[in-house]
Design a protein around this motif. Structure first.
Motif, PDB file in Angstrom:
ATOM      1  N   ALA A  26     115.674  39.809   9.048  1.00 24.69           N
ATOM      2  CA  ALA A  26     116.566  38.979   9.860  1.00 24.69           C
ATOM      3  C   ALA A  26     117.165  37.839   9.049  1.00 24.69           C
ATOM      4  O   ALA A  26     118.240  37.335   9.387  1.00 24.69           O
ATOM      5  N   ALA A  27     116.512  37.420   7.989  1.00 30.21           N
ATOM      6  CA  ALA A  27     117.015  36.320   7.175  1.00 30.21           C
ATOM      7  C   ALA A  27     118.169  36.744   6.273  1.00 30.21           C
ATOM      8  O   ALA A  27     118.872  35.893   5.725  1.00 30.21           O
ATOM      9  N   ILE A  28     118.392  38.036   6.146  1.00 29.66           N
ATOM     10  CA  ILE A  28     119.492  38.519   5.311  1.00 29.66           C
ATOM     11  C   ILE A  28     120.836  38.115   5.918  1.00 29.66           C
ATOM     12  O   ILE A  28     121.735  37.664   5.207  1.00 29.66           O
ATOM     13  N   GLY A  29     120.971  38.243   7.233  1.00 28.18           N
ATOM     14  CA  GLY A  29     122.232  37.931   7.901  1.00 28.18           C
ATOM     15  C   GLY A  29     122.669  36.492   7.710  1.00 28.18           C
ATOM     16  O   GLY A  29     123.798  36.230   7.265  1.00 28.18           O
ATOM     17  N   PRO A  30     121.825  35.502   8.031  1.00 22.52           N
ATOM     18  CA  PRO A  30     122.227  34.118   7.794  1.00 22.52           C
ATOM     19  C   PRO A  30     122.472  33.810   6.321  1.00 22.52           C
ATOM     20  O   PRO A  30     123.345  33.003   5.995  1.00 22.52           O
ATOM     21  N   GLY A  31     121.736  34.450   5.440  1.00 20.55           N
ATOM     22  CA  GLY A  31     121.967  34.227   4.017  1.00 20.55           C
ATOM     23  C   GLY A  31     123.349  34.684   3.582  1.00 20.55           C
ATOM     24  O   GLY A  31     124.057  33.986   2.847  1.00 20.55           O
ATOM     25  N   ALA A  70     118.651  31.735  11.645  1.00 18.17           N
ATOM     26  CA  ALA A  70     117.485  31.970  10.804  1.00 18.17           C
ATOM     27  C   ALA A  70     116.238  31.335  11.414  1.00 18.17           C
ATOM     28  O   ALA A  70     115.158  31.931  11.408  1.00 18.17           O
ATOM     29  N   LEU A  71     116.374  30.137  11.964  1.00 16.49           N
ATOM     30  CA  LEU A  71     115.218  29.480  12.577  1.00 16.49           C
ATOM     31  C   LEU A  71     114.770  30.189  13.847  1.00 16.49           C
ATOM     32  O   LEU A  71     113.572  30.260  14.129  1.00 16.49           O
ATOM     33  N   ILE A  72     115.726  30.715  14.611  1.00 14.43           N
ATOM     34  CA  ILE A  72     115.355  31.490  15.797  1.00 14.43           C
ATOM     35  C   ILE A  72     114.565  32.724  15.376  1.00 14.43           C
ATOM     36  O   ILE A  72     113.574  33.082  16.000  1.00 14.43           O
ATOM     37  N   GLY A  73     114.987  33.372  14.310  1.00 10.03           N
ATOM     38  CA  GLY A  73     114.249  34.533  13.804  1.00 10.03           C
ATOM     39  C   GLY A  73     112.852  34.166  13.352  1.00 10.03           C
ATOM     40  O   GLY A  73     111.901  34.923  13.560  1.00 10.03           O
TER      41      GLY A  73
END
Length: 82
Positions: A26-31, A70-73
């Motif tokens: 999930a952190a890939i998207g915000p990155g 990212a924080l929600i994830g």
């Protein structure tokens, strides 16, 4: 081939929290989103330096929204433990 995969799947055991793997994915998207925001912001500043204040404000706003995702994830791993 499917019988070999079935045998392999039966022999493999997954240990640990799959939420960590989910958060990593999930952190890939915000990155990617942050990279796009600042890349396009840099191009916009190079093309119109006189609009720096407006461009920078929009960059920060987009960055905040991406980081909120990212924080929600990160929090969802704790809300829904496996």
């Amino acid at each position: 081939m499917s019988a070999a995969l079935q045998t392999l799947a039966e022999g493999v055991s997954i240990q640990g929290n799959l939420g960590a793997i989910g958060y990593g994915l999930a952190a890939i998207g915000p990155g990617v989103g942050v990279g796009i925001i600042f890349g396009n912001g840099t191009q916009a500043l190079a093309r119109q330096p006189e609009a720096a204040g407006l461009i920078r404000a929009n960059q920060i706003l987009g960055f905040v929204f991406c980081e909120a995702l990212a924080l929600i994830g990160l929090v969802m791993g704790f809300v829904y433990p496996s």
